[in-house]
Design an enzyme around this catalytic site. Structure first.
Site, mmCIF file in Angstrom:
data_model
loop_
_atom_site.group_PDB
_atom_site.id
_atom_site.type_symbol
_atom_site.label_atom_id
_atom_site.label_comp_id
_atom_site.label_asym_id
_atom_site.label_seq_id
_atom_site.Cartn_x
_atom_site.Cartn_y
_atom_site.Cartn_z
ATOM 1 N N SER A 54 37.506 -43.991 -54.420
ATOM 2 C CA SER A 54 38.278 -44.667 -55.311
ATOM 3 C C SER A 54 40.118 -43.763 -55.313
ATOM 4 O O SER A 54 41.413 -44.013 -55.450
ATOM 5 C CB SER A 54 38.486 -44.510 -56.367
ATOM 6 O OG SER A 54 37.160 -45.876 -56.258
ATOM 7 N N HIS B 261 41.877 -42.107 -60.325
ATOM 8 C CA HIS B 261 42.638 -43.643 -59.560
ATOM 9 C C HIS B 261 43.778 -43.095 -60.292
ATOM 10 O O HIS B 261 45.184 -43.490 -59.404
ATOM 11 C CB HIS B 261 42.124 -44.640 -60.026
ATOM 12 C CG HIS B 261 40.818 -45.381 -59.911
ATOM 13 N ND1 HIS B 261 40.447 -46.514 -60.754
ATOM 14 C CD2 HIS B 261 40.177 -44.699 -59.202
ATOM 15 C CE1 HIS B 261 38.959 -46.201 -60.248
ATOM 16 N NE2 HIS B 261 38.943 -45.588 -59.747
#
Length: 300
Positions: A224, A277
């Site tokens: 991610s 992220h």
């Protein structure tokens, strides 16, 4: 691929006079070029007729569309055509009788993914499958970030700086990350080259993993952070240097930013590596900005 120039009269479609441009035998090829014309502000539509899949184009831009088709048919898998298909929100219904649909999908899938994109995609899937066949603990401990970060631990196992990026904990986690990697990573590799994608992979994985470790410890995994690095890179490069041909539609950017913010709330039913992220996104934006500065330096 058989192609025949269509020579019959114009008809009214999409509230404008559209003229038959060409007939092709493969539906996906027709859709790909139709999407590309739409991004050039040329109205176009595909119709399944007896002779094949007919591409109709805006009558007053027929000559322009014909020139574009000649370039397209010479190299239909150029990144700009794949990018047009990605950006175009209008989806034409695919007829179940479309010839060699599965074969065409495979061809386009591998054509979009370069060597680096394919290797990372395959590695993530192999790691996940092996983990589900009984080697999960062994693989996780091999790829896991260091329990304690130090100069000696890094020298002993440098791969663990980016290793967690290749380990996923669920099917949904894996599919979400690898499909975004395929789409965005494939575009970056085709347009910017293998070296740029490798650099982006290593830096975004390194930054996001180190940041996540300092916030929540070593028990995390997934691509991610790298995916958000790609989002930031493509987003900012498309904004700062649109002539490169890399861009993300605003709804996609909005969705990814919303998903990032959602992770910081208590609404998510799972633990989300929010720091990875965020830092991945920032690292991608910064790499795009640095690339633009380097380009300006070379051209000045």
């Amino acid at each position: 691929m058989a192609i025949a120039t269509s020579g019959y009269c114009c008809s009214l479609m999409l509230q404008q006079a559209l003229r038959p441009l060409v007939t092709v035998t493969q539906h996906n090829i027709a859709l790909l070029f139709c999407n590309y014309l739409n991004t050039l502000d040329v109205q176009a539509q595909v119709q399944n007729e007896e002779a094949g899949f007919v591409i109709y184009c805006q009558a007053d831009k027929y000559d322009f569309a014909q020139q574009e088709f000649e370039q397209f048919i010479a190299e239909p898998y150029q990144a700009k055509y794949q990018q047009a298909a990605w950006q175009n929100s209008h989806v034409t219904e695919v007829n179940s009788s479309s010839p060699a649909l599965l074969s065409s999908f495979k061809t386009q899938f591998f054509a979009h993914a370069g060597m680096v994109t394919s290797m990372v995609f395959i590695l993530c899937w192999l790691v996940f499958l092996a983990s589900n066949f009984g080697w999960g603990n062994t693989i996780f401990h091999y790829l896991q970030f260091y329990p304690q970060l130090s100069f000696d631990t890094v020298l002993q196992a440098p791969h663990r700086l980016i290793g967690p990026a290749f380990f996923h904990f669920s099917w949904l986690h894996l599919i979400f990350n690898t499909m975004w990697w395929w789409q965005l990573g494939g575009s970056v590799e085709q347009i910017m080259g293998k070296a740029s994608l490798v650099k982006l992979l290593i830096i975004s994985a390194l930054v996001s993993n180190v940041g996540q470790f300092f916030v929540d410890g070593p028990n995390f995994g997934g691509l991610s952070g790298v995916v958000y690095g790609l989002v930031g890179y493509v987003w900012w490069l498309g904004w700062l240097q649109p002539e490169k041909g890399l861009s993300l539609p605003k709804p996609i950017i909005g969705f990814m930013l919303f998903w990032l913010l959602l992770g910081y709330t208590s609404l998510m039913p799972i633990n989300v590596a929010n720091t990875a992220h965020l830092l991945g996104l920032l690292s991608g934006c910064l790499l795009a900005y640095i690339h633009v500065l380097q380009d300006k330096k070379h051209t000045s």
